[in-house]
Design a protein around this motif. Structure first.
Motif, PDB file in Angstrom:
ATOM      1  N   VAL A  14     -27.480  74.577  78.410  1.00  0.00           N
ATOM      2  CA  VAL A  14     -26.619  74.241  77.287  1.00  0.00           C
ATOM      3  C   VAL A  14     -25.490  73.346  77.792  1.00  0.00           C
ATOM      4  N   GLN A  15     -25.220  72.263  77.092  1.00  0.00           N
ATOM      5  CA  GLN A  15     -24.095  71.396  77.442  1.00  0.00           C
ATOM      6  C   GLN A  15     -22.899  71.763  76.584  1.00  0.00           C
ATOM      7  N   LEU A  16     -21.724  71.760  77.194  1.00  0.00           N
ATOM      8  CA  LEU A  16     -20.514  72.254  76.554  1.00  0.00           C
ATOM      9  C   LEU A  16     -19.441  71.175  76.495  1.00  0.00           C
ATOM     10  N   VAL A  17     -18.806  71.029  75.337  1.00  0.00           N
ATOM     11  CA  VAL A  17     -17.741  70.041  75.162  1.00  0.00           C
ATOM     12  C   VAL A  17     -16.541  70.733  74.516  1.00  0.00           C
ATOM     13  N   GLU A  18     -15.463  70.811  75.271  1.00  0.00           N
ATOM     14  CA  GLU A  18     -14.245  71.437  74.777  1.00  0.00           C
ATOM     15  C   GLU A  18     -13.313  70.406  74.140  1.00  0.00           C
ATOM     16  N   SER A  19     -12.559  70.843  73.130  1.00  0.00           N
ATOM     17  CA  SER A  19     -11.607  69.959  72.466  1.00  0.00           C
ATOM     18  C   SER A  19     -10.513  70.789  71.803  1.00  0.00           C
ATOM     19  N   GLY A  20      -9.478  70.102  71.339  1.00  0.00           N
ATOM     20  CA  GLY A  20      -8.426  70.766  70.581  1.00  0.00           C
ATOM     21  C   GLY A  20      -7.136  71.003  71.335  1.00  0.00           C
ATOM     22  N   GLY A  21      -7.106  70.675  72.611  1.00  0.00           N
ATOM     23  CA  GLY A  21      -5.885  70.867  73.374  1.00  0.00           C
ATOM     24  C   GLY A  21      -4.805  69.874  72.984  1.00  0.00           C
ATOM     25  N   GLY A  22      -3.638  70.062  73.565  1.00  0.00           N
ATOM     26  CA  GLY A  22      -2.528  69.154  73.289  1.00  0.00           C
ATOM     27  C   GLY A  22      -1.228  69.679  73.845  1.00  0.00           C
ATOM     28  N   ASP A  48       1.632  81.931  69.407  1.00  0.00           N
ATOM     29  CA  ASP A  48       2.776  82.328  70.227  1.00  0.00           C
ATOM     30  C   ASP A  48       2.594  81.852  71.677  1.00  0.00           C
ATOM     31  N   LEU A  49       2.292  80.594  71.810  1.00  0.00           N
ATOM     32  CA  LEU A  49       2.025  80.049  73.137  1.00  0.00           C
ATOM     33  C   LEU A  49       3.265  80.083  74.030  1.00  0.00           C
ATOM     34  N   LYS A  50       3.017  80.288  75.308  1.00  0.00           N
ATOM     35  CA  LYS A  50       4.074  80.381  76.313  1.00  0.00           C
ATOM     36  C   LYS A  50       3.843  79.308  77.376  1.00  0.00           C
ATOM     37  N   PRO A  51       4.885  78.899  78.066  1.00  0.00           N
ATOM     38  CA  PRO A  51       4.704  77.887  79.119  1.00  0.00           C
ATOM     39  C   PRO A  51       3.650  78.284  80.147  1.00  0.00           C
ATOM     40  N   GLU A  52       3.511  79.571  80.413  1.00  0.00           N
ATOM     41  CA  GLU A  52       2.524  80.021  81.393  1.00  0.00           C
ATOM     42  C   GLU A  52       1.096  79.906  80.887  1.00  0.00           C
ATOM     43  N   ASP A  53       0.910  79.543  79.625  1.00  0.00           N
ATOM     44  CA  ASP A  53      -0.432  79.282  79.104  1.00  0.00           C
ATOM     45  C   ASP A  53      -0.885  77.863  79.422  1.00  0.00           C
ATOM     46  N   THR A  54      -0.001  77.058  79.974  1.00  0.00           N
ATOM     47  CA  THR A  54      -0.353  75.693  80.330  1.00  0.00           C
ATOM     48  C   THR A  54      -1.483  75.683  81.354  1.00  0.00           C
ATOM     49  N   ALA A  55      -2.560  74.987  81.007  1.00  0.00           N
ATOM     50  CA  ALA A  55      -3.757  74.967  81.852  1.00  0.00           C
ATOM     51  C   ALA A  55      -4.801  74.064  81.210  1.00  0.00           C
ATOM     52  N   VAL A  56      -5.854  73.796  81.954  1.00  0.00           N
ATOM     53  CA  VAL A  56      -7.059  73.198  81.381  1.00  0.00           C
ATOM     54  C   VAL A  56      -7.965  74.355  80.970  1.00  0.00           C
ATOM     55  N   TYR A  57      -8.423  74.323  79.736  1.00  0.00           N
ATOM     56  CA  TYR A  57      -9.241  75.397  79.190  1.00  0.00           C
ATOM     57  C   TYR A  57     -10.706  74.964  79.134  1.00  0.00           C
ATOM     58  N   TYR A  58     -11.580  75.879  79.557  1.00  0.00           N
ATOM     59  CA  TYR A  58     -13.001  75.631  79.614  1.00  0.00           C
ATOM     60  C   TYR A  58     -13.760  76.765  78.916  1.00  0.00           C
ATOM     61  N   CYS A  59     -14.968  76.463  78.486  1.00  0.00           N
ATOM     62  CA  CYS A  59     -15.849  77.517  77.974  1.00  0.00           C
ATOM     63  C   CYS A  59     -17.128  77.532  78.807  1.00  0.00           C
ATOM     64  N   ASN A  60     -17.811  78.651  78.755  1.00  0.00           N
ATOM     65  CA  ASN A  60     -19.088  78.788  79.443  1.00  0.00           C
ATOM     66  C   ASN A  60     -19.790  80.009  78.892  1.00  0.00           C
ATOM     67  N   ALA A  61     -21.075  80.084  79.087  1.00  0.00           N
ATOM     68  CA  ALA A  61     -21.818  81.283  78.742  1.00  0.00           C
ATOM     69  C   ALA A  61     -21.558  82.336  79.812  1.00  0.00           C
ATOM     70  N   VAL A  62     -21.587  83.593  79.403  1.00  0.00           N
ATOM     71  CA  VAL A  62     -21.360  84.689  80.348  1.00  0.00           C
ATOM     72  C   VAL A  62     -22.436  85.740  80.158  1.00  0.00           C
ATOM     73  N   ASP A  63     -22.696  86.520  81.234  1.00  0.00           N
ATOM     74  CA  ASP A  63     -23.660  87.607  81.132  1.00  0.00           C
ATOM     75  C   ASP A  63     -22.945  88.898  80.770  1.00  0.00           C
ATOM     76  N   GLU A  64     -23.692  90.002  80.794  1.00  0.00           N
ATOM     77  CA  GLU A  64     -23.126  91.285  80.359  1.00  0.00           C
ATOM     78  C   GLU A  64     -21.959  91.730  81.234  1.00  0.00           C
ATOM     79  N   GLY A  65     -21.943  91.261  82.476  1.00  0.00           N
ATOM     80  CA  GLY A  65     -20.850  91.615  83.364  1.00  0.00           C
ATOM     81  C   GLY A  65     -19.697  90.639  83.323  1.00  0.00           C
ATOM     82  N   GLY A  66     -19.771  89.658  82.412  1.00  0.00           N
ATOM     83  CA  GLY A  66     -18.714  88.664  82.315  1.00  0.00           C
ATOM     84  C   GLY A  66     -18.831  87.539  83.320  1.00  0.00           C
ATOM     85  N   ARG A  67     -19.935  87.513  84.041  1.00  0.00           N
ATOM     86  CA  ARG A  67     -20.122  86.454  85.039  1.00  0.00           C
ATOM     87  C   ARG A  67     -20.606  85.174  84.365  1.00  0.00           C
TER      88      ARG A  67
END
Length: 120
Positions: A2-10, A85-104
């Motif tokens: 699966v190919q993933l494309v993230e958007s919506g940041g700012g 209620d975003l905080k300065p410590e939320d500053t980051a690059v955000y990614y998505c991915n598929a995960v298994d039952e263990g969160g891996r």
């Protein structure tokens, strides 16, 4: 695969909101649990939230619980992250991915991510 494309940041002020989207290609999207992750400057990638394939089960990192909401629309092959209620410590690059039952993480290949910057 699966190919993933993230958007919506700012750029947003502290206390503000953003909604991130992760669009996935491939017919098997709805069979995967999905997760959001983030990586702040100089730090490793960390878990933010996950959602089961049906959307019926979610989990959150303690630092975002009560402020962020993960959801998905399998008809649109998209997973969302509503961030309030975003905080300065939320500053980051955000990614998505598929995960298994263990969160891996399942897929070795990540998308380009979407930058979220929160000013104080």
């Amino acid at each position: 695969q699966v190919q993933l494309v993230e958007s919506g940041g700012g750029l947003v002020q502290a206390g503000g909101s953003l909604r991130l989207s992760c669009a996935a290609s491939g017919r098997t999207f709805s069979s995967y649990s999905m997760g959001w992750f983030r990586q702040a400057p100089g730090k490793g990638r960390e878990f933010v939230a996950t959602i089961s394939w049906s959307g019926g089960s979610t989990s959150y990192a303690g630092s975002v619980k009560g402020r962020f909401t993960i959801s998905r629309d399998n008809a649109k092959n998209t997973v969302y992250l509503q961030m309030n209620d975003l905080k300065p410590e939320d500053t980051a690059v955000y990614y998505c991915n598929a995960v298994d039952e263990g969160g891996r993480v399942i897929f070795a290949s990540w998308g380009q991510g979407t930058q979220v910057t929160v000013s104080s």
